[in-house]
Design a protein around this motif. Structure first.
Motif, PDB file in Angstrom:
ATOM      1  N   ALA A  61      -2.586  -0.538  -3.939  1.00  0.00           N
ATOM      2  CA  ALA A  61      -1.997  -1.002  -5.200  1.00  0.00           C
ATOM      3  C   ALA A  61      -0.512  -1.290  -5.033  1.00  0.00           C
ATOM      4  N   THR A  62       0.183  -0.453  -4.268  1.00  0.00           N
ATOM      5  CA  THR A  62       1.618  -0.645  -4.063  1.00  0.00           C
ATOM      6  C   THR A  62       1.896  -1.931  -3.296  1.00  0.00           C
ATOM      7  N   ILE A  63       1.212  -2.105  -2.176  1.00  0.00           N
ATOM      8  CA  ILE A  63       1.440  -3.303  -1.359  1.00  0.00           C
ATOM      9  C   ILE A  63       1.104  -4.557  -2.152  1.00  0.00           C
ATOM     10  N   SER A  73       1.080  -4.935  -5.393  1.00  0.00           N
ATOM     11  CA  SER A  73       2.046  -5.147  -6.471  1.00  0.00           C
ATOM     12  C   SER A  73       3.364  -5.710  -5.935  1.00  0.00           C
ATOM     13  N   ARG A 108      12.500  -0.877  -7.746  1.00  0.00           N
ATOM     14  CA  ARG A 108      11.458  -0.328  -8.603  1.00  0.00           C
ATOM     15  C   ARG A 108      11.292   1.175  -8.341  1.00  0.00           C
ATOM     16  N   VAL A 151       0.265   0.485 -10.998  1.00  0.00           N
ATOM     17  CA  VAL A 151      -0.018   1.292  -9.813  1.00  0.00           C
ATOM     18  C   VAL A 151      -0.764   2.556 -10.204  1.00  0.00           C
ATOM     19  N   TYR A 196      -4.412   1.826 -10.633  1.00  0.00           N
ATOM     20  CA  TYR A 196      -5.104   1.671  -9.363  1.00  0.00           C
ATOM     21  C   TYR A 196      -5.215   3.012  -8.651  1.00  0.00           C
TER      22      TYR A 196
END
Lengths: 223, 223
Positions: A195-197, A199, B159, B215, B218
């Motif tokens: 999810a981080t990558i 996003s 972020r 995030v 997910y």
């Protein structure tokens, strides 16, 4: 990681050595040695010594060092192919950008779950027929992702100031670099990682009215 | 690329071979062979054959294969150190996010301008004292960048839903992957490359109100 049912079911053809030695353990240890010392610098003797078995016990499962490399690369390639295929089926009919993002997240899961085999895959340079075949299969997978990037760009869902093929390279770069730093079982689970990558990448890649002017200004720098 | 003034100024101590053979050409060819075949698989004989000179001509410039590797890694490390230092001085007193972005762009320039040497640097695995020393120097440079990332995050300019050390890894991943695909002289000049990577990265890394929720959603996926 799991014990190998095939090894148990196949009677040992070579009475010397330890034919019952787990095929999976042989492969895991080989991958580990190939990564640490390099494929060329690793011998079947080294592998047998590391496992504490005879060379015969290794040959019981794999006829050659190349067969070990081939099995490792197959594992990585089959995982990636299956993930890309599943992502494609799960998002059939959706916008290309959604399909792309789902595919990238699926790929991150495969990398995170098969780090050693994928690490080997990313390091092959075409020094043998086995390596060249693996590179060809990898290119085929990469091409599918690059096609999705081009479609998403054509549909206006990716920034227009960066060439779609450069976008593909940047995506591959960030995703593939996982093998250099990500360690499963740490503070970042694979789902959060994916999810981080995803996003960071797709926020950075969305159409941005200011971006074209910004890049143009930098591009004009006469250095 | 340039002819080596030192080589011309130093009288050949070894009359056999071709002592006048350009030191720079020897180093470039060695780096090329190390990348194509691997350091272990390349011998001084291979290098001499590739250059069309005797081994003595090679030894005139470099006492050993390790000295060649060391010179190559030094070139990459000195370029990166100098770039990081210059970026730091040029942005003294500015916000950490500005300093970070300037440093990343400077690093991209060094990678793009020294691809073969940087490729070798990124491939070393610590198999010798020379490699371990290079890894230590590289870590020192990476640490400076990671410190800037932490400062920029603490100042609220990156972020907040991604760990700053993960942000550093993602930056390194995208930047370092250049060595796998970027070719100077192609359609993308180094300045445009630096601007593109910087823009994609820092748009993706800016504070984003929606990102945390995304995030988290997910991350809760039970797979």
């Amino acid at each position: 990681m799991t014990t190998d049912a095939n090894a148990a079911a196949t009677p040992g053809r070579r009475p010397r050595g330890r034919p019952g030695h787990d095929r999976e353990a042989v492969l895991r240890t080989a991958i580990d040695l190939f990564i640490r010392r390099g494929f060329d610098a690793t011998s079947i003797s080294d592998l047998a010594a590391e496992l504490g078995v005879t060379k015969s016990a290794v040959y019981h499962h794999f006829p050659s060092k190349e067969a070990l490399l081939s099995a490792a690369l197959d594992e990585a390639l089959e995982g990636l192919s299956a993930a890309v295929e599943a992502a494609s089926e799960a998002t059939d009919g959706e916008r290309s950008s959604v399909r792309l993002r789902t595919t990238v997240e699926a790929a991150v899961h495969i990398l995170a779950g098969n780090l050693p085999a994928v690490t080997l895959l990313l390091r092959v340079r075409g020094n043998s027929a086995v390596e060249r075949a693996a590179m060809e299969r990898r290119r085929h997978i990469d091409d599918r992702l690059a096609a999705l990037v081009r479609q998403a760009a054509a549909e206006g869902d990716l920034r227009g100031d960066v060439d779609p093929d450069v976008i593909s390279r940047l995506i591959f770069g960030m995703v593939n670099s996982l093998v250099d730093w990500y360690r499963p079982g740490g503070p970042l689970p694979a789902d959060a990682l994916a999810a981080t990558i995803s996003s960071v990448l797709f926020e950075g890649l969305r159409p941005q009215p200011d971006a074209a002017a910004h890049v143009a200004a930098y591009g004009d720098d006469p250095r």
